[in-house]
Motif scaffolding. Structure first.
Motif, PDB file in Angstrom:
ATOM      1  N   GLU A 100       0.854  -1.192   0.000  1.00  0.00           N
ATOM      2  CA  GLU A 100       0.000   0.000   0.000  1.00  0.00           C
ATOM      3  C   GLU A 100       0.885   1.236   0.000  1.00  0.00           C
ATOM      4  O   GLU A 100       1.905   1.287   0.680  1.00  0.00           O
ATOM      5  CB  GLU A 100      -0.892  -0.019   1.245  1.00  0.00           C
ATOM      6  CG  GLU A 100      -1.877   1.118   1.280  1.00  0.00           C
ATOM      7  CD  GLU A 100      -3.307   0.625   1.516  1.00  0.00           C
ATOM      8  OE1 GLU A 100      -4.116   1.397   1.994  1.00  0.00           O
ATOM      9  OE2 GLU A 100      -3.579  -0.544   1.203  1.00  0.00           O
TER      10      GLU A 100
ATOM     11  N   ASP B 231      -7.082  -1.122  -1.886  1.00  0.00           N
ATOM     12  CA  ASP B 231      -7.660  -2.291  -2.558  1.00  0.00           C
ATOM     13  C   ASP B 231      -9.188  -2.248  -2.535  1.00  0.00           C
ATOM     14  O   ASP B 231      -9.839  -2.721  -3.470  1.00  0.00           O
ATOM     15  CB  ASP B 231      -7.166  -3.585  -1.911  1.00  0.00           C
ATOM     16  CG  ASP B 231      -5.764  -3.946  -2.365  1.00  0.00           C
ATOM     17  OD1 ASP B 231      -5.315  -3.390  -3.387  1.00  0.00           O
ATOM     18  OD2 ASP B 231      -5.114  -4.777  -1.706  1.00  0.00           O
TER      19      ASP B 231
ATOM     20  N   TYR C  21      -8.177  -6.565 -12.208  1.00  0.00           N
ATOM     21  CA  TYR C  21      -7.101  -5.979 -11.401  1.00  0.00           C
ATOM     22  C   TYR C  21      -5.870  -6.875 -11.431  1.00  0.00           C
ATOM     23  O   TYR C  21      -4.755  -6.399 -11.602  1.00  0.00           O
ATOM     24  CB  TYR C  21      -7.566  -5.795  -9.959  1.00  0.00           C
ATOM     25  CG  TYR C  21      -6.443  -5.409  -9.025  1.00  0.00           C
ATOM     26  CD1 TYR C  21      -5.925  -6.334  -8.128  1.00  0.00           C
ATOM     27  CD2 TYR C  21      -5.900  -4.132  -9.068  1.00  0.00           C
ATOM     28  CE1 TYR C  21      -4.889  -5.976  -7.280  1.00  0.00           C
ATOM     29  CE2 TYR C  21      -4.866  -3.779  -8.233  1.00  0.00           C
ATOM     30  CZ  TYR C  21      -4.370  -4.709  -7.332  1.00  0.00           C
ATOM     31  OH  TYR C  21      -3.338  -4.353  -6.507  1.00  0.00           O
TER      32      TYR C  21
END
Length: 279
Positions: free
Chosen positions: A156, A201, A272
């Motif tokens: 992240e 996400d 994705y």
């Protein structure tokens, strides 16, 4: 012609080429090289050219990519000086681009990559003894902590600004839009959801789901925007049910195309996963 490129079909990508310029860029270069060595190429001013629109590139060569991914990969090659563009159309209003490869630029980039690898190898050999001594005296719990921290940092983005940019860029790619991560209202909406505990996400999941259901709907595709997606219904969108496990009849199912063979892999992946996985 550059020794790093082939003139055969289907798509075959040199691993060193992908390491130097990026996987998508290497695929574009290889496919463009294929057409430049075909009968449809035009010799103009001593250089071979081929012309195409982004939509036609996607349809005929890269159906496993979104239109935004095709455009980005080609533009990246242009920025790196690997692809040369021109306009040799007879009609002045025709803005269709013509493409060629700067083979000298490709070879220079590859030579630089090889030199960097050699320097890295020499550095590793020179420091090898010292690194081994440090490894032998290191506490194993320390190593575990370092690996865990590194993995989390890659999972992240660190800052809120980076998270907002990642989310907005992903939305633009999926919807072929041009929203800005610096727009105050967009920043406010994303920050509000992040403060509620949602992750990057989670945003990508919402974008994937609503794109799958709204993109081809003329009445709903106008709502594929930050104001709608990241607003008060965000959690509802996130928890919308996806029909079963991946299968070819599932609207969220997308086959992964192997660039080495041009054939679909047997296991279906989400959009994705397909766009972010490095093969």
């Amino acid at each position: 012609m550059s020794k790093w490129l082939f003139d055969s079909h289907p798509i075959v990508v040199d691993r060193e080429l992908a390491k130097a310029f990026g996987l998508n860029e290497a695929i574009v270069l290889q496919q463009l090289n294929y057409w430049l060595n075909g009968k449809s190429a035009k010799l103009i001013n001593g250089r071979k050219w081929i012309y195409n629109s982004y939509k036609q590139w996607q349809k005929d060569n890269f159906p496993f990519w979104s239109l935004a991914t095709v455009r980005r990969a080609i533009e990246n090659c242009e920025k790196k000086g690997l692809i040369i563009t021109g306009n040799f159309n007879k009609a002045g209003f025709d803005k269709t681009k013509w493409y060629s490869i700067d083979y000298d630029a490709v070879d220079r980039g590859m030579s630089k990559r090889v030199a960097q690898n050699e320097q890295t190898d020499c550095s590793k050999r020179a420091n090898g003894v010292a690194q081994n001594e440090q490894t032998n005296t290191r506490d194993y719990s320390e190593i575990t902590t370092e690996i865990t921290t590194d993995n989390n940092s890659r999972a992240e983005p660190d800052s809120v600004a980076e998270k907002i940019k990642t989310i907005v860029d992903y939305l633009n790619e999926k919807t072929d839009s041009h929203y800005k991560a610096t727009t105050p209202k967009t920043k406010q909406l994303v920050q509000a959801r992040l403060k509620e505990g949602f992750t990057v996400d989670d945003f990508k999941t919402v974008i994937d789901k609503k794109t799958a259901t709204w993109l081809n709907d003329n009445k709903m595709n106008k709502y594929l925007r930050p104001l709608t997606l990241f607003g008060t219904k965000f959690e509802d969108y996130l928890n919308e049910k996806v029909k079963g496990q991946p299968n070819k009849n599932d609207p969220y199912y997308t086959e992964r195309i192997n660039p080495m063979t041009g054939q679909p892999d047997p296991n279906g992946l989400t959009r994705y996963q397909m766009d972010n996985e490095y093969w």
